[in-house]
Design a protein around this motif. Structure first.
Motif, short mmCIF file in Angstrom:
data_model
loop_
_atom_site.label_atom_id
_atom_site.label_comp_id
_atom_site.label_asym_id
_atom_site.label_seq_id
_atom_site.Cartn_x
_atom_site.Cartn_y
_atom_site.Cartn_z
N SER A 201 0.83 -1.21 0.00
CA SER A 201 0.00 0.00 0.00
C SER A 201 0.86 1.26 0.00
CB SER A 201 -0.93 0.00 1.22
OG SER A 201 -1.84 -1.08 1.15
N PHE A 202 0.89 1.90 -1.16
CA PHE A 202 1.65 3.13 -1.35
C PHE A 202 0.71 4.30 -1.12
CE2 PHE A 202 5.08 5.54 -3.30
CZ PHE A 202 6.18 4.74 -3.05
N PHE A 203 1.02 5.14 -0.12
CA PHE A 203 0.13 6.25 0.23
C PHE A 203 0.34 7.42 -0.73
CE2 PHE A 203 -0.84 3.60 3.55
CZ PHE A 203 -1.59 4.16 4.57
N ILE A 204 -0.76 7.99 -1.19
CA ILE A 204 -0.70 8.98 -2.27
C ILE A 204 -0.93 10.41 -1.79
CG2 ILE A 204 -1.55 9.55 -4.57
CD1 ILE A 204 -0.25 6.77 -4.37
N SER A 205 -2.14 10.72 -1.35
CA SER A 205 -2.52 12.13 -1.15
C SER A 205 -1.67 12.85 -0.12
CB SER A 205 -4.00 12.23 -0.77
OG SER A 205 -4.24 11.60 0.48
N GLN A 257 3.40 -9.28 -5.79
CA GLN A 257 2.87 -8.43 -4.72
C GLN A 257 2.34 -7.17 -5.38
OE1 GLN A 257 5.68 -6.29 -2.16
NE2 GLN A 257 4.61 -7.09 -0.37
N ARG A 258 1.01 -7.10 -5.50
CA ARG A 258 0.43 -6.00 -6.28
C ARG A 258 0.60 -4.65 -5.59
NH1 ARG A 258 -5.61 -7.25 -7.61
NH2 ARG A 258 -5.59 -8.06 -5.48
N PRO A 259 0.91 -3.61 -6.36
CA PRO A 259 0.87 -2.25 -5.80
C PRO A 259 -0.57 -1.88 -5.49
CG PRO A 259 2.14 -2.32 -7.85
CD PRO A 259 1.39 -3.61 -7.75
N LEU A 260 -0.78 -1.29 -4.33
CA LEU A 260 -2.09 -0.79 -3.93
C LEU A 260 -1.98 0.70 -3.68
CD1 LEU A 260 -4.59 -2.30 -1.36
CD2 LEU A 260 -3.86 0.07 -1.15
N TRP A 261 -2.81 1.47 -4.34
CA TRP A 261 -2.82 2.92 -4.15
C TRP A 261 -3.77 3.24 -3.00
CZ3 TRP A 261 1.26 3.20 -6.74
CH2 TRP A 261 1.40 2.69 -8.03
N ALA A 262 -3.20 3.74 -1.91
CA ALA A 262 -3.98 4.06 -0.71
C ALA A 262 -3.99 5.57 -0.49
CB ALA A 262 -3.37 3.37 0.51
N ASP A 273 -11.52 15.60 -7.72
CA ASP A 273 -11.75 14.62 -6.66
C ASP A 273 -11.52 13.18 -7.12
OD1 ASP A 273 -13.98 14.51 -8.26
OD2 ASP A 273 -15.44 14.88 -6.66
N THR A 274 -11.20 13.00 -8.39
CA THR A 274 -10.87 11.66 -8.90
C THR A 274 -9.41 11.58 -9.37
OG1 THR A 274 -11.64 12.23 -11.13
CG2 THR A 274 -13.26 11.27 -9.62
N LEU A 275 -8.62 12.60 -9.05
CA LEU A 275 -7.23 12.69 -9.54
C LEU A 275 -6.42 11.45 -9.25
CD1 LEU A 275 -4.87 14.47 -10.68
CD2 LEU A 275 -4.47 15.21 -8.32
N TYR A 276 -6.50 10.95 -8.01
CA TYR A 276 -5.65 9.83 -7.60
C TYR A 276 -6.23 8.47 -7.99
CZ TYR A 276 -3.57 13.57 -4.79
OH TYR A 276 -2.99 14.75 -4.36
N VAL A 277 -7.27 8.51 -8.79
CA VAL A 277 -7.80 7.29 -9.40
C VAL A 277 -7.49 7.32 -10.90
CG1 VAL A 277 -9.79 5.80 -9.75
CG2 VAL A 277 -9.63 7.19 -7.67
N SER A 278 -7.91 8.39 -11.56
CA SER A 278 -7.77 8.46 -13.02
C SER A 278 -6.31 8.47 -13.48
CB SER A 278 -8.50 9.69 -13.57
OG SER A 278 -7.97 10.88 -13.01
N ASN A 287 -6.83 -0.01 -6.17
CA ASN A 287 -7.06 1.33 -5.65
C ASN A 287 -8.11 1.21 -4.56
OD1 ASN A 287 -7.89 4.13 -5.28
ND2 ASN A 287 -6.81 4.56 -7.20
N THR A 288 -7.72 1.49 -3.32
CA THR A 288 -8.69 1.43 -2.22
C THR A 288 -9.18 2.84 -1.93
OG1 THR A 288 -9.14 0.58 0.00
CG2 THR A 288 -6.95 1.51 -0.35
#
Length: 362
Positions: A201-205, A257-262, A273-278, A287-288
């Motif tokens: 889980s790689f933390f984004i925001s 080991q899949r990367p997960l965007w947290a 508001d969808t930046l870290y998804v698109s 993407n959680t």
């Protein structure tokens, strides 16, 4: 409103919900999100549980039973949270079966106070794994220095792990190394590698929130650091899992080991508001999302194909430009880890206090 989420899923992104409550499970809301919103996994944390407990009357009967049995606060927290996660695992079992174990996953976190305690983390991971006793469980272990050997030891025991709180690329490489080492140990002990799963889980925001504070309001680098960090992380993932070492394990049935965007809910209202998804669409990732972000994407999110692969050079330029502005990448990610651990501790204290209040009622 499901077409956009379907497009995201079809693009190879596993959509997980960053929330859980007994109400979601018992009312059928979680099952509905699976069928109506393409949700194929769930992540939890102490804040989520504290919020659910504070608002949820559905916990009262179990709390009364635990109180009557003489359970203390810690035992009550353990019993309440493991029940919710076990029930969520059962609700998601059809997804687990349909995806050969890749999705249908539910995560529960080891107690945050163990983040610097390798042996304590392994013991708690084993306890949670045995208590919940579901194949689609993931145990969340933070990617601290002390967490790395705990990740390896847990994987070696056949425990599937969600490695959480990853900010730095260097630490991420350590996480992938710990996973591969754990698989090598598991293989030496004759375990079925195909049954061991992990996400990182790689933390984004939070990266943008911290970097933007250090930039001028009109800087073209605002809102660029988090995605750059994630794109570089994906490049590291591609490199490591195409290595001879990884290929040897994959040939024996091991899973990447899949990367997960947290932390993909946007913190700055100036950003989409969808930046870290698109901007994090790439096959074989997770993407959680908090429900607010999930619904925002369902309403107006755009899938334009793979927005991650091949962007490492562009991403590295962002990091280099930040360094030229006097913003140290190493300093930022180290600070974020420290703050992240503190937030985990605060969340746990909040959960304990919430449960204590429930036990004190009547």
């Amino acid at each position: 409103m499901t077409e956009r989420l379907k497009a995201l899923s079809d693009a190879g992104v596993s959509i997980w919900l960053d929330d859980l409550s007994r109400e979601r499970i018992e009312t059928g809301n979680l099952a509905e999100l699976v069928t109506q919103r393409h949700v194929v996994g769930v992540t939890t944390n102490p804040t989520i549980f504290a919020s659910a407990l504070a608002k949820g009357e559905r916990y009262e009967a179990q709390v009364r039973e635990l109180k009557a049995s003489g359970a203390d606060v810690d035992a009550t927290v353990f019993a309440l949270t493991t029940k919710d996660v076990r029930d969520a695992c059962d609700a998601l079992k059809p997804v687990y079966d349909a995806t050969d174990g890749v999705d249908g996953r539910v995560s529960i976190e080891v107690e945050p106070g163990l983040a610097k305690d390798t042996d304590g983390t392994v013991a708690m991971a084993e306890r949670l794994w045995n208590e919940i006793d579901r194949p689609n469980l993931l145990i969340k272990i933070p990617a601290t220095r002390e967490g790395l050997p705990a990740i390896a030891a847990s994987i070696a025991k056949g425990i599937s792990v969600n490695v959480t709180l990853i900010f730095s690329l260097e630490r991420y490489r350590g996480v992938m190394d710990a996973y591969l080492y754990g698989l090598e140990q598991a293989d030496a002990e004759g375990r079925d590698l195909s049954q061991i799963h992990s996400v990182a889980s790689f933390f984004i925001s939070r990266v943008d929130a911290e970097v933007d504070k250090r930039l001028a309001d009109d800087s073209p680098l605002r809102g660029k650091a988090a995605l750059a960090n994630a794109w570089l992380a994906y490049a590291a993932f591609q490199e490591v899992f195409s290595s001879d070492r990884a290929k040897a394990l994959l040939a024996k049935g091991a899973r990447p080991q899949r990367p997960l965007w947290a932390s993909t809910g946007v913190k700055d209202p100036a950003y989409s508001d969808t930046l870290y998804v698109s901007e994090l669409v790439v096959p074989g990732t997770v993407n959680t999302m908090p429900e607010k972000t999930l619904e925002a994407f369902a309403d107006h999110g755009e899938v334009t194909g793979d927005t991650v692969t091949g962007r490492a050079s562009e991403a590295q330029q962002v990091i280099d430009d930040l360094e030229k502005q006097g913003i140290s990448y190493d300093e930022v990610v180290e600070q974020l880890e420290v703050e992240g651990l503190q937030k985990f501790d605060d969340s746990w204290a909040e959960l304990l206090e919430t449960v204590r209040a429930e036990l004190d009622k009547g």
